[in-house]
Design a protein around this motif. Structure first.
Motif, short mmCIF file in Angstrom:
data_model
loop_
_atom_site.label_atom_id
_atom_site.label_comp_id
_atom_site.label_asym_id
_atom_site.label_seq_id
_atom_site.Cartn_x
_atom_site.Cartn_y
_atom_site.Cartn_z
N GLU A 1 0.76 -1.25 -0.05
CA GLU A 1 0.12 0.18 -0.03
C GLU A 1 0.98 1.16 0.06
OE1 GLU A 1 -0.62 -0.11 4.85
OE2 GLU A 1 -2.16 -0.74 3.35
N PRO A 2 0.40 2.41 -0.43
CA PRO A 2 1.27 3.50 -0.05
C PRO A 2 1.90 3.94 1.14
CG PRO A 2 -1.01 4.16 -0.64
CD PRO A 2 -1.06 2.85 -0.32
N SER B 1 4.66 4.68 -3.88
CA SER B 1 3.32 4.14 -4.51
C SER B 1 3.16 2.80 -4.10
CB SER B 1 3.26 4.47 -5.89
OG SER B 1 4.17 3.41 -6.53
N GLU B 2 1.90 1.96 -4.09
CA GLU B 2 1.70 0.76 -4.20
C GLU B 2 2.78 -0.17 -4.92
OE1 GLU B 2 -0.53 2.63 -4.63
OE2 GLU B 2 -2.47 2.40 -3.62
N ALA C 1 -2.14 11.23 0.72
CA ALA C 1 -2.16 9.87 0.91
C ALA C 1 -2.72 9.44 2.29
CB ALA C 1 -1.03 8.97 0.49
N GLU D 1 -4.38 7.53 3.97
CA GLU D 1 -4.16 6.14 4.18
C GLU D 1 -2.83 5.43 4.41
OE1 GLU D 1 -6.80 5.02 5.40
OE2 GLU D 1 -7.83 6.92 4.96
N ALA D 2 -1.78 6.12 3.85
CA ALA D 2 -0.43 5.73 3.74
C ALA D 2 0.08 5.29 5.27
CB ALA D 2 0.31 6.64 3.07
N ARG E 1 10.28 -0.41 2.49
CA ARG E 1 9.11 -1.02 1.91
C ARG E 1 8.92 -2.42 2.72
NH1 ARG E 1 7.89 -2.11 -3.63
NH2 ARG E 1 5.67 -2.03 -3.07
N ARG F 1 0.39 -3.77 12.30
CA ARG F 1 -0.49 -2.52 11.76
C ARG F 1 -1.90 -2.54 12.97
NH1 ARG F 1 0.21 -0.84 6.96
NH2 ARG F 1 -0.99 0.70 7.79
#
Lengths: 298, 298
Positions: free
Chosen positions: B3-4, B21-22, B59, B61-62, B290, B298
């Motif tokens: 995800e971002p 980015s994703e 973004a 939701e990142a 990443r 999370r």
């Protein structure tokens, strides 16, 4: 044959002047901050008068010999380097005569050059090495730019310089380690020196080992006061290891040092299993300049 | 799953912020001088807003991940070092959650410690090493304090720091060599680098070899412009030799560098007969952050 001698060890920032008796005793000596960098063009006869005029008046017949940076391109008169291998007689023969204000002559001793793969020079230290009076041996003269000299058959065959003292000052006072370093206690000095010698024995070299001073302090394993002694011991040991790699391992070293350098190099040499014969720099200079003065054309 | 991601490489003097980015592309990035040393106590949420508030609004939701000195004792919140050997999963699991001003959470990544004879630490570089995605190998991250890291079975097993960049700056700008050094021409750069590599191959070590820059210039054999390239090549070669002594000789190194460091280390590694795979630090950071973000709770 021996006669009184006025000898100056005349460096970049300081000068030492000696009146040496026939028997080799320094009957008068003085230290001045008047190194060659503070002498204006044409000012050498006056600077000599200020440094040693009274010595000359006390011993008007004494030979006058000047060693060190006074013979460099930035000094009074350039006395070109003598290429190694060089005997005391060859060094003395390359002395350059200059006239002092009163018409009295003085001799400026040359330095040495060595082109043993790397080109290297010394100016002043050759007199101390001559003063050791060695037929064969290896001499270590620690300092800002330490010198190691190999002697074979009475000649200085080759030598090498190490930036040890200067790198110590940079790391201790101007690197990231400076922020952690504090004045050492006696315990700090012992602990730091032991850790520095141990660090020098690890395989990854100086650039890695020096950083350990930081991580050990941050981890609370070493005091800030130990940082300086750590670096001092690490650098001395690196210099000794480098000199051994260059000149070959030897069981005995002639160390020309006094005070704290004699202590720290003595300890580092002992840790490397090397026997040490210590001569104070002043004694080496006086013996060396007498030996070279005896070889001068008069 | 991907995800971002908003990722900051937040060091002592500078910060880099990325919106990733994703698919792993850095769709926005910025560099600011707002390192942790310029952030006042309690000022991190506001500093984050200034650095990356617009990325967060772009973004919302990142996930947000912060790497580097921001997790040190002098940073926002201390994320304790993870001891080597450490896998990417173990590093991610030691991340520390912090709340941003708007109530949004961010994760501060920990650094690594290594106690392989000498105690050593890194903070920030672990993310770049993870980004190489190696199962087994040796990584070199040159810089002010270069890091070398060994990877075995996907874990960082041990690492070592070298003060190479800092010692370069001290010698180039603050030692006796600084007076001789000039801006290099292209020819100076080639000549100095070749001479520095040759000097590193001599046996007497760094303290001796560095001094050759002075004597070679004074003897008219090397230009003042070659002093910097000489020192740069000499120090890189000394670091490489030290790392090889520590980690064992290896035929291939993963070099995380760009620009002039990629060039100088690439040349020094090639001279040592080592094959080099080069990754730019930014690419390594993005891949590493990443990978670590994917492992965060999370």
């Amino acid at each position: 044959m021996p006669e009184p001698l006025i000898a100056l060890d005349w460096g970049t920032t300081r000068a030492r002047a000696y009146l040496i008796s026939e028997s080799g005793e320094a009957v008068q000596k003085r230290l001045a901050d008047q190194g060659i960098q503070s002498v204006p063009a044409g000012g050498y006869p006056a600077a000599f008068e200020a440094l040693a005029g009274d010595l000359r008046r006390a011993a008007p017949e004494a030979a006058i010999v000047l060693a060190g940076m006074v013979g460099s391109r930035n000094g009074w008169v350039e006395a070109p380097y003598v290429a190694c291998p060089a005997s005391p007689e060859e060094i003395a023969a390359a002395g350059i005569a200059v006239d002092l204000a009163a018409g009295t002559r003085a001799t400026i001793l040359p330095g040495l050059s060595c082109d043993d793969g790397a080109f290297d020079v010394m100016r002043g230290e050759e007199t101390l090495v001559v003063g050791l009076g060695l037929a064969d041996g290896l001499a270590c003269l620690p300092g800002t730019h330490s010198k190691w000299a190999e002697i074979r058959g009475g000649r200085i065959t080759r030598f090498a310089s190490f930036m040890t003292g200067e790198v110590y000052g940079l790391l201790r006072n101007h690197s990231i380690l400076a922020r952690l370093a504090e004045e050492p206690s006696g315990e700090d000095a012992r602990d730091g020196a032991a850790r520095g010698l141990a660090a020098a024995a690890r395989p990854a070299g100086l650039l890695n080992a020096a950083f350990a001073a930081r991580t050990e302090v941050l981890a609370g394993r070493m005091s800030g006061g130990a940082v300086g002694p750590f670096l001092s011991a690490l650098l001395a040991a690196q210099e000794i290891a480098g000199a051994q790699a260059l000149f070959g391992r030897t069981g005995r070293i002639h160390l020309v040092a006094d005070g704290i350098l004699a202590e720290s190099y003595g300890a580092a040499l002992a840790a490397a299993g090397i026997e040490v014969a210590v001569t104070a720099p002043e004694a080496a200079f006086i013996a060396g300049v007498r030996r070279l003065a005896a070889g001068l054309a008069r």
